[in-house]
Write an enzyme that holds these catalytic residues in place. Structure first.
Site, PDB file in Angstrom:
ATOM      1  N   ASP A  95      -2.689 -18.728   1.476  1.00 43.11           N
ATOM      2  CA  ASP A  95      -3.766 -19.529   0.640  1.00 43.11           C
ATOM      3  C   ASP A  95      -3.744 -20.053   1.824  1.00 43.11           C
ATOM      4  OD1 ASP A  95      -1.485 -20.403   0.541  1.00 43.11           O
ATOM      5  OD2 ASP A  95      -1.578 -20.524  -1.417  1.00 43.11           O
TER       6      ASP A  95
ATOM      7  N   TYR B 136       1.015  -1.754  -0.214  1.00 41.89           N
ATOM      8  CA  TYR B 136      -0.121   0.072   0.131  1.00 41.89           C
ATOM      9  C   TYR B 136       1.288   0.935   0.101  1.00 41.89           C
ATOM     10  CZ  TYR B 136      -3.875  -3.339   1.281  1.00 41.89           C
ATOM     11  OH  TYR B 136      -5.240  -4.061   1.886  1.00 41.89           O
TER      12      TYR B 136
ATOM     13  N   ASP C 252      -4.882  -7.205   5.846  1.00 39.96           N
ATOM     14  CA  ASP C 252      -6.343  -6.610   5.630  1.00 39.96           C
ATOM     15  C   ASP C 252      -7.048  -7.252   5.074  1.00 39.96           C
ATOM     16  OD1 ASP C 252      -7.949  -4.487   4.612  1.00 39.96           O
ATOM     17  OD2 ASP C 252      -6.950  -3.627   3.337  1.00 39.96           O
TER      18      ASP C 252
ATOM     19  N   ASP D 183     -10.824  -8.501   7.936  1.00 45.11           N
ATOM     20  CA  ASP D 183     -12.477  -8.787   6.933  1.00 45.11           C
ATOM     21  C   ASP D 183     -13.191  -9.791   7.015  1.00 45.11           C
ATOM     22  OD1 ASP D 183     -11.823  -5.568   6.565  1.00 45.11           O
ATOM     23  OD2 ASP D 183     -13.700  -6.540   4.892  1.00 45.11           O
TER      24      ASP D 183
END
Ligand code: NAD
Length: 358
Positions: A221, A142, A245, A249
């Site tokens: 994964d 980011y 991130d 969630d």
């Protein structure tokens, strides 16, 4: 002992939920015998309206001089047409950067009383769920070099980490693991990414400093899959900005409602920022309908991670559990089951206050 807490209510439901968390903190301070002073400052849309800037210098100053920052949420449709650097969210990103908070701690915990709100099968969460994701917040893809080729046919973002950035994040994750079940899982993609191999190499060295914590490694994964297959296997997960991130969630959804989830953003020194993970929910603003528990639980994180007052934080967490056990619910966590009593924002805050006093 006296501590100063900078409060930023922000926009939408921010003022509703912060008011309840402040009541709860005042109560904890009173029953535990310490003094707390609150300094309120504007940020986000409220600050744009008052001063023209989403992050006034005076707000930053108040946060820097406090022991911790308690934040509601910012943003709303009223300010959506403003340019990016003048929008309410620019205030939030600016505050995090200015305060040097590079580690984002997001616990995902199912309160036994809310197990029905979990979308996983009951047998998967039979052993409970209480994990903490420690996400690197100010580095990685980011913040890496990015660009688009002149012909617009290609674009790139760069994942780049320094040893120092990885080590400081891992130190925070190990310290958090020490106050929990002493298990740390480092999540990466070391089978493919060079930057992940650096994470793994640094993690092996840092792990040697925490021999009392069990360290494991997992590819991201696989971790995404394990979080829905057997989330109870995790205690603390430490990972990079983008992986954290996405995984946080996913983990938050397992617990059922966004209105329940707190977070802490901390750095090396200086005050941390403690806030619910939800936004300003303009649809509920000022209606006494928002669930204040995410902010109240953020106040508990403020006490444990921000002020080193773990016992007082536990007081808040036990009070929230007992309120839920008594069938008290805000609308977002109500299931219509017999015995439930649906409360508004203020009544839920009051219920937690009374539980602490008991
Ligand atoms: P949101 O989290 O505000 O709302 C999503 C949904 O969850 C809505 O239906 C809302 O009513 C519900 N909800 C959220 N918090 C709740 C609570 N405490 N109790 C009950 N229900 C709750 O996300 P959004 O709708 O995508 O964004 C609304 C505004 O918030 C936007 O301006 C966005 O930019 C901003 N936002 C701010 C932050 C922040 O300040 N950290 C984070 C996310 C979004």
């Amino acid at each position: 002992m006296k501590c100063t807490i900078a409060t930023i209510s922000g926009d939408g439901i921010g003022p509703d939920v912060v008011a309840e968390a402040v009541k709860v903190l005042r109560t904890v301070a009173r029953v535990s015998g310490f003094t707390v002073e609150f300094v309120a400052s504007p940020m986000g849309g409220a600050a744009i309206d008052a001063t023209g800037s989403p992050l006034p210098e005076s707000t930053l100053e108040a946060c820097r001089s406090a022991d911790a920052v308690l934040l509601g949420a910012v943003g709303g449709p009223r300010w959506d047409s403003l340019p990016g650097n003048l929008r309410p969210e620019a205030g939030l990103l600016g505050l995090r950067a200015a305060m040097g908070v590079y580690a984002n701690l997001r616990p995902a915990r199912i309160f036994t009383e809310l197990a029905a709100a979990c979308p996983l099968k009951p047998e998967i969460i039979a052993g409970g769920l209480d994990l903490l994701i420690v996400r690197e917040l100010t580095g990685g893809i980011y913040f890496g070099e990015r660009g688009t080729s002149p012909d617009g046919e290609a674009a790139w973002d760069t994942e780049r980490y320094t040893k120092a950035e990885i080590e400081r994040l891992l130190d925070i994750a190990y310290r958090a693991a020490r106050s929990r079940k002493r298990k740390l899982c480092v999540v990466d993609k070391a089978n493919v990414l060079e930057s992940s191999r650096l994470w793994r190499q640094r993690a092996r060295d840092v792990a040697a400093r925490y021999p009392d914590v069990e360290t494991s490694f997992m590819y991201v994964d696989n971790c995404a899959m394990q979080l829905v297959r057997n989330p109870g296997q995790f205690d603390v997960i430490a990972t990079s900005n983008m992986f954290g991130d996405i995984l946080s969630d996913e983990a938050s959804m397992i617990t059922g409602s966004i209105g329940m989830l707190p977070s802490a953003s901390i750095g090396d020194a200086g005050p941390g920022i403690f806030e619910p993970i939800h936004g300003s929910a303009p649809d509920l603003a000022g209606k006494d309908q928002a669930n204040p528990l995410a902010t109240i639980l953020s106040a508990a994180m403020l006490l444990s991670y921000g002020l080193g007052r773990g016992a007082e934080a536990a007081l808040i967490e036990r009070a929230v559990s007992s309120v839920l056990a008594a069938g008290r619910r805000c609308a977002d966590i109500a299931t219509g089951a017999a015995g439930e009593i649906v409360l508004g924002t203020r009544a839920m805050g009051e219920a937690v206050v009374r539980a602490i006093e008991r």
